[in-house]
Enzyme design. Structure first.
Site, PDB file in Angstrom:
ATOM      1  N   HIS A 165       0.823  -1.201   0.000  1.00  0.00           N
ATOM      2  CA  HIS A 165       0.000   0.000   0.000  1.00  0.00           C
ATOM      3  C   HIS A 165       0.857   1.251   0.000  1.00  0.00           C
ATOM      4  O   HIS A 165       2.040   1.204   0.332  1.00  0.00           O
ATOM      5  CB  HIS A 165      -0.976   0.033   1.186  1.00  0.00           C
ATOM      6  CG  HIS A 165      -0.316   0.016   2.531  1.00  0.00           C
ATOM      7  ND1 HIS A 165      -0.080  -1.151   3.235  1.00  0.00           N
ATOM      8  CD2 HIS A 165       0.162   1.008   3.323  1.00  0.00           C
ATOM      9  CE1 HIS A 165       0.505  -0.876   4.383  1.00  0.00           C
ATOM     10  NE2 HIS A 165       0.682   0.440   4.472  1.00  0.00           N
ATOM     11  N   HIS A 210       4.061   6.975   3.759  1.00  0.00           N
ATOM     12  CA  HIS A 210       5.006   5.873   3.578  1.00  0.00           C
ATOM     13  C   HIS A 210       4.563   4.945   2.462  1.00  0.00           C
ATOM     14  O   HIS A 210       3.411   4.977   2.027  1.00  0.00           O
ATOM     15  CB  HIS A 210       5.221   5.083   4.882  1.00  0.00           C
ATOM     16  CG  HIS A 210       4.021   4.360   5.400  1.00  0.00           C
ATOM     17  ND1 HIS A 210       3.154   4.902   6.319  1.00  0.00           N
ATOM     18  CD2 HIS A 210       3.535   3.116   5.131  1.00  0.00           C
ATOM     19  CE1 HIS A 210       2.202   4.026   6.599  1.00  0.00           C
ATOM     20  NE2 HIS A 210       2.403   2.937   5.885  1.00  0.00           N
ATOM     21  N   GLU A 262       7.951   1.057   4.841  1.00  0.00           N
ATOM     22  CA  GLU A 262       7.426   0.039   5.750  1.00  0.00           C
ATOM     23  C   GLU A 262       7.625  -1.326   5.083  1.00  0.00           C
ATOM     24  O   GLU A 262       7.319  -1.484   3.909  1.00  0.00           O
ATOM     25  CB  GLU A 262       5.925   0.279   5.990  1.00  0.00           C
ATOM     26  CG  GLU A 262       5.243  -0.806   6.810  1.00  0.00           C
ATOM     27  CD  GLU A 262       3.738  -0.561   6.959  1.00  0.00           C
ATOM     28  OE1 GLU A 262       3.076  -0.223   5.977  1.00  0.00           O
ATOM     29  OE2 GLU A 262       3.228  -0.725   8.079  1.00  0.00           O
TER      30      GLU A 262
HETATM   31 CO    CO Z   1       1.388   1.091   6.239  1.00  0.00          CO
END
Ligand code: CO
Length: 186
Positions: free
Chosen positions: A7, A79, A130
């Protein structure tokens, strides 16, 4: 090492307005907002064919996202999240390459009950990264990609099933869409 993009997280000052833009203006499907008090955020997910966009807003001023929004008042990309099959191996590989892990390096449980770690934007081209451990997803994708590559153009189309991103042909002129250009036009 990294698998698919899981994502892109966008921090927004007004979650309802952000949901409305993605639903009504962009025509995407957006989930109902969910409060995640342990992470200090309220979250809605835009489900695209090949990935997800997480729209998130702080629940209060103590949220780490609140500080981000002070610096980026209209919102911004917070992120990128990549899937990895083994988060400990991935962490050690990045650390050995001189990339600083945020915190003490112990993976934490993320929003979706998977183990996550974040890496310092200063070491990652200015982007907070991430890593999310999702063993099944990565293995499934690897098998699908392998079979797609080996079967090639003469294969039946179903061989591409499960390969995120393939077959999605979006023509974007990035140069004309930079914030600078948009500001000049407005
Ligand atoms: Co995330």
């Amino acid at each position: 090492m990294i698998g698919n993009l899981n994502h892109i997280a966008i921090a927004v000052p007004d979650l309802e307005a952000a949901i409305k833009q993605y639903e009504k203006t962009f025509g995407a499907f957006v989930t109902s907002p969910t409060d995640l008090p342990q992470h200090g955020i309220r979250l809605a997910i835009v489900n695209l064919l090949n990935t997800k966009i997480e729209l998130m807003t702080p629940l209060d001023n103590t949220s780490p996202i609140a500080k981000f929004l002070e610096r980026n008042p209209v919102g911004g990309i917070h992120h990128l999240s990549y899937v990895v099959p083994d988060i400990i191996a991935a962490r050690d590989q990045l650390k050995n390459a001189g990339i600083q892990v945020i915190g003490d390096g112990t993976p934490q449980m993320g929003y979706h009950d998977t183990r996550v770690l974040f890496f310092n934007p200063k070491d990652c081209l200015g982007v907070l990264i991430e890593l999310q451990e999702t063993k099944a997803a990565v293995q499934k994708d690897r098998v699908a990609v392998k079979s797609a590559v080996h079967t090639g153009h003469h294969s039946n189309k179903p061989s591409l099933e499960g390969v995120d991103g393939i077959g999605i042909n979006v023509n974007v002129d990035f140069k004309s869409k930079t914030p600078k250009d948009n500001l000049e036009k407005n």
